[in-house]
Design a protein around this motif. Structure first.
Motif, PDB file in Angstrom:
ATOM      1  N   TYR A  91       0.834  -1.200   0.000  1.00 42.41           N
ATOM      2  CA  TYR A  91       0.000   0.000   0.000  1.00 42.41           C
ATOM      3  C   TYR A  91       0.869   1.252   0.000  1.00 42.41           C
ATOM      4  O   TYR A  91       2.030   1.236   0.404  1.00 42.41           O
ATOM      5  CB  TYR A  91      -0.989   0.006   1.165  1.00 42.41           C
ATOM      6  CG  TYR A  91      -0.400   0.056   2.560  1.00 42.41           C
ATOM      7  CD1 TYR A  91      -0.240   1.279   3.225  1.00 42.41           C
ATOM      8  CD2 TYR A  91      -0.049  -1.108   3.250  1.00 42.41           C
ATOM      9  CE1 TYR A  91       0.270   1.334   4.516  1.00 42.41           C
ATOM     10  CE2 TYR A  91       0.460  -1.056   4.535  1.00 42.41           C
ATOM     11  CZ  TYR A  91       0.617   0.154   5.165  1.00 42.41           C
ATOM     12  OH  TYR A  91       1.130   0.210   6.442  1.00 42.41           O
ATOM     13  N   TYR A  92       0.268   2.341  -0.470  1.00 37.61           N
ATOM     14  CA  TYR A  92       0.960   3.621  -0.614  1.00 37.61           C
ATOM     15  C   TYR A  92       0.602   4.547   0.533  1.00 37.61           C
ATOM     16  O   TYR A  92      -0.540   4.557   1.005  1.00 37.61           O
ATOM     17  CB  TYR A  92       0.596   4.277  -1.951  1.00 37.61           C
ATOM     18  CG  TYR A  92       1.224   3.580  -3.133  1.00 37.61           C
ATOM     19  CD1 TYR A  92       2.351   4.109  -3.763  1.00 37.61           C
ATOM     20  CD2 TYR A  92       0.711   2.386  -3.601  1.00 37.61           C
ATOM     21  CE1 TYR A  92       2.943   3.459  -4.839  1.00 37.61           C
ATOM     22  CE2 TYR A  92       1.294   1.723  -4.673  1.00 37.61           C
ATOM     23  CZ  TYR A  92       2.411   2.264  -5.284  1.00 37.61           C
ATOM     24  OH  TYR A  92       2.990   1.612  -6.339  1.00 37.61           O
ATOM     25  N   ILE A 138      -0.701  11.113  -2.750  1.00 32.54           N
ATOM     26  CA  ILE A 138      -0.038   9.813  -2.700  1.00 32.54           C
ATOM     27  C   ILE A 138       1.460  10.008  -2.899  1.00 32.54           C
ATOM     28  O   ILE A 138       1.902  10.629  -3.871  1.00 32.54           O
ATOM     29  CB  ILE A 138      -0.609   8.866  -3.769  1.00 32.54           C
ATOM     30  CG1 ILE A 138      -2.029   8.466  -3.364  1.00 32.54           C
ATOM     31  CG2 ILE A 138       0.261   7.632  -3.942  1.00 32.54           C
ATOM     32  CD1 ILE A 138      -2.676   7.464  -4.276  1.00 32.54           C
ATOM     33  N   SER A 151       5.551   8.340  -2.944  1.00 34.22           N
ATOM     34  CA  SER A 151       6.197   7.163  -3.522  1.00 34.22           C
ATOM     35  C   SER A 151       6.525   6.125  -2.449  1.00 34.22           C
ATOM     36  O   SER A 151       6.989   5.028  -2.776  1.00 34.22           O
ATOM     37  CB  SER A 151       7.480   7.581  -4.250  1.00 34.22           C
ATOM     38  OG  SER A 151       8.368   8.229  -3.343  1.00 34.22           O
ATOM     39  N   THR A 153       5.981   3.224   0.160  1.00 39.69           N
ATOM     40  CA  THR A 153       5.063   2.089   0.282  1.00 39.69           C
ATOM     41  C   THR A 153       5.425   1.254   1.501  1.00 39.69           C
ATOM     42  O   THR A 153       6.541   1.322   2.013  1.00 39.69           O
ATOM     43  CB  THR A 153       5.114   1.191  -0.966  1.00 39.69           C
ATOM     44  OG1 THR A 153       6.427   0.649  -1.108  1.00 39.69           O
ATOM     45  CG2 THR A 153       4.740   1.967  -2.217  1.00 39.69           C
ATOM     46  N   LYS A 181      -3.120   0.494  -4.912  1.00 39.86           N
ATOM     47  CA  LYS A 181      -3.390   0.884  -6.301  1.00 39.86           C
ATOM     48  C   LYS A 181      -3.916  -0.293  -7.104  1.00 39.86           C
ATOM     49  O   LYS A 181      -4.788  -0.130  -7.962  1.00 39.86           O
ATOM     50  CB  LYS A 181      -2.126   1.442  -6.951  1.00 39.86           C
ATOM     51  CG  LYS A 181      -1.723   2.814  -6.462  1.00 39.86           C
ATOM     52  CD  LYS A 181      -0.544   3.346  -7.276  1.00 39.86           C
ATOM     53  CE  LYS A 181      -0.120   4.728  -6.836  1.00 39.86           C
ATOM     54  NZ  LYS A 181       1.030   5.226  -7.631  1.00 39.86           N
ATOM     55  N   THR A 230      -0.351  12.688  -7.140  1.00 40.09           N
ATOM     56  CA  THR A 230       0.988  12.690  -6.566  1.00 40.09           C
ATOM     57  C   THR A 230       1.576  14.094  -6.760  1.00 40.09           C
ATOM     58  O   THR A 230       1.010  14.918  -7.479  1.00 40.09           O
ATOM     59  CB  THR A 230       1.896  11.663  -7.260  1.00 40.09           C
ATOM     60  OG1 THR A 230       2.141  12.107  -8.609  1.00 40.09           O
ATOM     61  CG2 THR A 230       1.239  10.288  -7.289  1.00 40.09           C
TER      62      THR A 230
END
Length: 283
Positions: free
Chosen positions: A166-167, A174, A176, A178, A203, A252
């Motif tokens: 998951y982010y 959001i 980068s 994770t 995602k 993002t």
């Protein structure tokens, strides 16, 4: 104004404001949808349209013209029209207007279709592009499942064994960054620490359903075959969990701002329509 549908197993109630589901009850009068206490979160199950999540600076462009949209768009805050009603089905409609065109320059109709079948409620979303240009949009669900008693009595399990990446969100966008959601024999026990950084945002997932367990016994299942992305969210000390099937997600920091170029966006040709459906099953 509210509308109620029922069958021999369940009763569901929907507000015309936002066409928002606010109750699913079984014949023993057990409630499965969060009550909407504003001390925690004043919604129940809002529809997310024409965006999901947050835009960078709450701003986007279409053909060089700048527009603004709040988090999750505007449909959840608008009055829908009830256009069809039977004992176990209700269809709600929201059409573009002078008000919406100022924020989102596309002629559309959004329908929410609620249908009870045995111990399940199907929620179908239909989007119609009534204009002459390609229409970029996202759509998502945000149902809050009520979790009475102790939050940590609950757990959830994905349909398939897979790496659950998951982010993380940073400033509602959001990032980068994770993480991998760890499981115990495929089960994730619920605790508020999981959500200390806001929602868990997946995602992509191979699993197309998730089951909530109470004391290891299946409680509610959400199935979302038409939705590639998923959010899972709650507030600290709140007795609910949101299972959120999405077509799209927040910007993002790298987003150009052009809505046609937004990661995860859908594009609907003129005079075409789109449909996606998910279900909530009481176990």
């Amino acid at each position: 104004m509210n509308t109620t549908i029922s069958n021999s197993t369940l009763t569901a109630s929907i507000k015309h404001a936002g066409a928002e589901l606010f109750s699913i009850k079984d014949k023993q009068n057990n409630e499965y949808i969060w009550e909407g206490n504003p001390d925690f979160w004043g919604k129940h199950s809002p529809v997310l349209f024409p965006i999901v999540g947050t835009l960078k600076n709450n701003t986007y462009t279409i053909n060089g013209t700048e527009y603004q949209l709040p988090r999750h768009g505007f449909a959840r805050d608008m009055e829908f029209e009830l256009i069809e009603k039977t004992e176990n089905k209700a269809v709600f409609s929201l059409k573009s207007s002078e008000e919406t065109l100022k924020k989102y320059p596309f002629e559309f109709e959004l329908q929410l279709i609620y249908t009870l079948s045995e111990n399940s409620l199907d929620l179908e979303y239909k989007v119609f592009n009534n204009g002459t240009a390609k229409m970029p949009f996202s759509i998502g669900a945000h149902p809050a499942i009520a979790l009475p008693d102790n939050f940590e009595d609950y757990a959830f399990k994905f349909e398939k064994e897979e790496e659950l990446k998951y982010y993380l969100l940073e400033n509602d966008l959001i990032s980068s960054k994770t993480k991998i959601l760890e499981t115990a024999n495929g089960i994730i026990p619920l605790n508020y620490e999981l959500f200390k950084n806001d929602a868990l945002i997946f995602k992509t997932l191979n699993s197309k359903s998730i089951t909530i367990l109470k004391n290891a016994v299946p409680y509610v299942k959400a199935a979302y075959n038409d939705f590639p992305s998923l959010g899972i969210w709650t507030k600290e000390n709140a007795p609910f969990i949101c299972i959120e099937p999405w077509l799209g997600y927040s910007d993002t920091d790298e987003n150009s701002g052009d809505l046609y170029e937004k990661e995860g966006i859908l594009t609907l040709e003129a005079n075409n329509d789109f449909a996606a459906k998910f279900s909530i099953t009481i176990l």
